[in-house]
Design a protein around this motif. Structure first.
Motif, PDB file in Angstrom:
ATOM      1  N   SER A 128       0.825  -1.035  -0.136  1.00  0.00           N
ATOM      2  CA  SER A 128      -0.045  -0.014   0.012  1.00  0.00           C
ATOM      3  C   SER A 128       0.769   1.246  -0.052  1.00  0.00           C
ATOM      4  N   VAL A 183       0.540   5.368   1.127  1.00  0.00           N
ATOM      5  CA  VAL A 183      -0.266   6.274   1.421  1.00  0.00           C
ATOM      6  C   VAL A 183       0.460   7.793   1.453  1.00  0.00           C
ATOM      7  N   THR A 215      -4.038   4.619  -1.817  1.00  0.00           N
ATOM      8  CA  THR A 215      -5.384   4.985  -1.182  1.00  0.00           C
ATOM      9  C   THR A 215      -5.055   5.878  -0.073  1.00  0.00           C
ATOM     10  N   HIS A 216      -6.315   6.788   0.155  1.00  0.00           N
ATOM     11  CA  HIS A 216      -6.484   7.557   1.429  1.00  0.00           C
ATOM     12  C   HIS A 216      -6.913   7.108   2.553  1.00  0.00           C
ATOM     13  N   MET A 273      -7.137   4.379   5.343  1.00  0.00           N
ATOM     14  CA  MET A 273      -6.066   3.496   5.988  1.00  0.00           C
ATOM     15  C   MET A 273      -6.650   2.250   6.125  1.00  0.00           C
ATOM     16  N   THR A 289      -5.300  -0.430   3.994  1.00  0.00           N
ATOM     17  CA  THR A 289      -4.029  -0.796   3.940  1.00  0.00           C
ATOM     18  C   THR A 289      -3.489  -2.128   4.868  1.00  0.00           C
ATOM     19  N   LEU A 308      -1.106  12.273   8.097  1.00  0.00           N
ATOM     20  CA  LEU A 308      -1.846  11.122   8.182  1.00  0.00           C
ATOM     21  C   LEU A 308      -2.410  10.389   9.118  1.00  0.00           C
TER      22      LEU A 308
END
Ligand SMILES: Nc1ncnc2c1ncn2[C@@H]1O[C@H](COP(=O)(O)OP(=O)(O)OP(=O)(O)O)[C@@H](O)[C@H]1O
Ligand SMILES: [Mg+2]
Lengths: 267, 292
Positions: B40, B42, B202-203, B205, B208, B243
């Motif tokens: 993932s 981010v 992806t945004h 979380m 992930t 994040l």
């Protein structure tokens, strides 16, 4: 208004006409149109009418539906007929009123024109009613394929057409949303003078255009990512292949052409 | 296998008529991704995730350093087509990546482009559609499908090329929670059953937590790299890069501060539920400790 235009709409019935190769239908339509413009007497049109009527009957598309396609061009038909009727010179005058006169030749010409236009529209709409836009595009690409040798981008045009067909419903939906959004902000689509109306239309077109450009950019990227690199070396999932019924149809089209032109011109 | 050495991507920007400025989007990336991994990526907006993704299938070429996909140098144009077959890409907007008006024809698009014979196309399209569970819809118009279904069609279109890696660039961003789950479940299955490398940008979380590794990007660099347990154990560090960790991580964190002893890593709500279940039957994973 947009809903009235039925040319280009598919009407599935599963008839044998629907299953024909699109190239047969393209050639058939093209030749049919040529034939109706060569006739010099009404007998030719009788032959055409029988032929067209049979095709419509076999296709299973309701006559009402086909005639609906004529509606948007009624004005054009009346207008052309009037011009022929009133402005054809000749000695065989039937009726006269100052500068306006109707001659027998004019009457005949006007009648010919009306029949030709009616046949032209019904003839080509039966093609679009029985062929999906994508099959039609494939048929066009394949039929005009030889033009690639003259560096005419046939494949690109065909692809453009099929992409346009894919995105028309999406953009229509989007236009609908924009119209609703603008109305909720007080835009009025019914009232106001011509300038107000134009500015309202612009307020829909501009966001639509911006979004279309964005989609086009995304789509180009997605096509690149999926190995698109032009028409060279491409294969097809559903290549066009002639079958027996297509060859038979070509024969029927040929017989129609010879007999109708012979009757329409030389009897 | 994907490997990069000092990968740099810059673009030029005109400040004034004859002055140019070079903006660095990727700033010396070194990545090394083994086959079959679920990665993932981010990072907050503009950190260079999409730019990196586009390098992975040669939609962009590095302006500095080198990137190898499956041993092929992406800056060599002779490799471009093989790289794109090897690494497929699913984009954000489901509508804007479907080219055909019939589902099965869209899945066939890439195969037609690379010149696969007709009979093979049919076989491969059928197999890919079955894999993503969309075989029922093969003759439908894509317009009538949901967002999640459209993205699964896009995945099938890539799958048909028999790729070793699929990159999803915020492919769940425009979907509802149901659609997001559909897509994530589909790629997780591809990863575990077919051993296809998944790179998920992806945004969210929560998406992930199933990955083998998470890359955190910031200003064109990879600033954190590790398994989810590791990445989400450092909430303050994540915060520095704008994040957030998944909700469950915060709850577990609060509980720990309240004195609960939670010995196993908690990433999802399911983890939390199992922690509570253990606590209730007194397995001993969770003890109410005394705060002194
Ligand atoms: N060729 C280019 N021309 C202009 N700007 C560019 C170019 N390439 C990248 N950028 C800029 O570089 C930055 C990084 O872009 P990128 O799309 O990779 O970020 P991202 O991490 O995907 O962000 P997001 O989460 O918003 O998708 C953005 O600010 C973008 O505008
Ligand atoms: Mg992005």
């Amino acid at each position: 208004m947009l809903r009235d235009i039925t040319i280009g709409q598919y009407y599935p019935t599963g008839s044998i006409i629907h299953k024909l190769d699109p190239r047969v239908k393209l050639a058939g339509t093209f030749l049919f149109i040529i034939s109706i413009f060569t006739f010099e007497n009404f007998l030719g049109y009788v032959v055409s009418l029988i032929y067209l009527g049979t095709v419509i009957f076999i296709s299973g598309v309701p006559l009402k539906y086909i005639l609906k396609g004529v509606k948007p061009i009624i004005f054009l038909i009346v207008f052309t007929a009037a011009i022929h009727l009133f402005f054809t010179s000749g000695d065989d005058v039937l009726w006269k009123f100052y500068a306006l006169k109707i001659t027998f030749t004019g009457l005949k010409k006007a009648a010919f024109m009306v029949i030709r236009l009616l046949f032209l529209i019904t003839g080509s709409s039966i093609m679009t009613y029985t062929t999906t836009p994508n099959r039609l595009t494939e048929g066009i690409e394949k039929s005009f394929g030889p033009l690639k040798k003259l560096h005419i981008p046939v494949h690109e045009f065909a692809l453009m057409m099929s992409l346009a067909l894919r995105f028309i419903p999406i953009l229509m939906e989007e236009a609908d949303k924009i119209i609703k959004a603008q109305s909720s902000r007080g835009a009025d689509f019914e009232e106001g003078n011509i300038f107000k109306k134009i500015s309202v239309v612009v307020s829909i077109l501009i966001p639509l255009l911006v979004s279309a450009m964005e989609r086009a950019r995304d789509l180009a990227l997605a096509m690149d990512a999926r190995c698109y690199h032009g028409g060279e070396g491409r294969t097809k999932m559903k290549p066009l292949r002639y079958t027996e019924k297509d060859y038979i149809s070509y024969c029927i089209i040929f017989v129609y052409m010879v007999s109708s032109v012979a009757i329409g011109r030389f009897i | 296998m994907i490997k990069s050495e000092n990968l740099v991507y810059e673009y030029k920007r005109n400040i004034s008529d004859n002055k140019e400025d070079r903006i660095r989007v990727l700033d010396g990336l070194n990545i090394d991704i083994e086959d079959g991994q679920f990665i993932s990526i981010v990072g907050h907006n503009g950190s260079g995730k999409s730019t990196l993704a586009r390098h992975l299938n040669a939609l962009l070429m590095p302006t500095g350093g080198t990137l190898w996909v499956n041993g092929m140098d992406t800056s060599d144009e002779n490799n471009t087509l093989s790289i794109r077959q090897n690494t497929g890409m699913v984009f954000q907007n489901p509508d804007n990546q479907i080219v055909a008006s019939v589902v099965e024809e869209d899945v066939a698009f890439a195969l037609e482009n690379i010149g696969v014979p007709t009979d093979d196309i049919w076989r491969r399209v059928e197999k890919s559609l079955a894999t993503v569970g969309m075989i029922k819809y093969r003759e439908d118009a894509p317009n009538h499908l949901s967002g999640g279904q459209k993205q699964r069609i896009a995945i099938a279109g890539i799958l048909a090329m028999k790729p070793r890696c699929i990159v999803l660039d915020e492919s769940t961003a425009m979907l509802d929670p149901g659609g997001r789950k559909e897509v994530i479940d589909a790629v997780r299955e591809l990863n575990s059953k077919e051993h296809i490398n998944i790179i998920l940008i992806t945004h969210y979380m929560e998406e992930t937590i199933y990955s083998d590794r998470i890359f955190v990007m910031n200003r064109g660099r990879i600033v954190m790299d590790g398994p989810p347990e590791h990445i989400f154990s450092d909430i303050s560090m994540l915060k520095k890069y704008n994040l957030e960790a998944p909700q469950a991580v915060y709850i577990a964190d609060r509980l720990r501060k309240e004195g609960f002893v939670i010995n196993k890593p908690v990433l999802s709500m399911d983890d939390l539920v199992s922690v509570f279940a253990d606590y209730k039957i007194g397995v001993g994973n969770v003890d109410r400790g005394k705060k002194s």
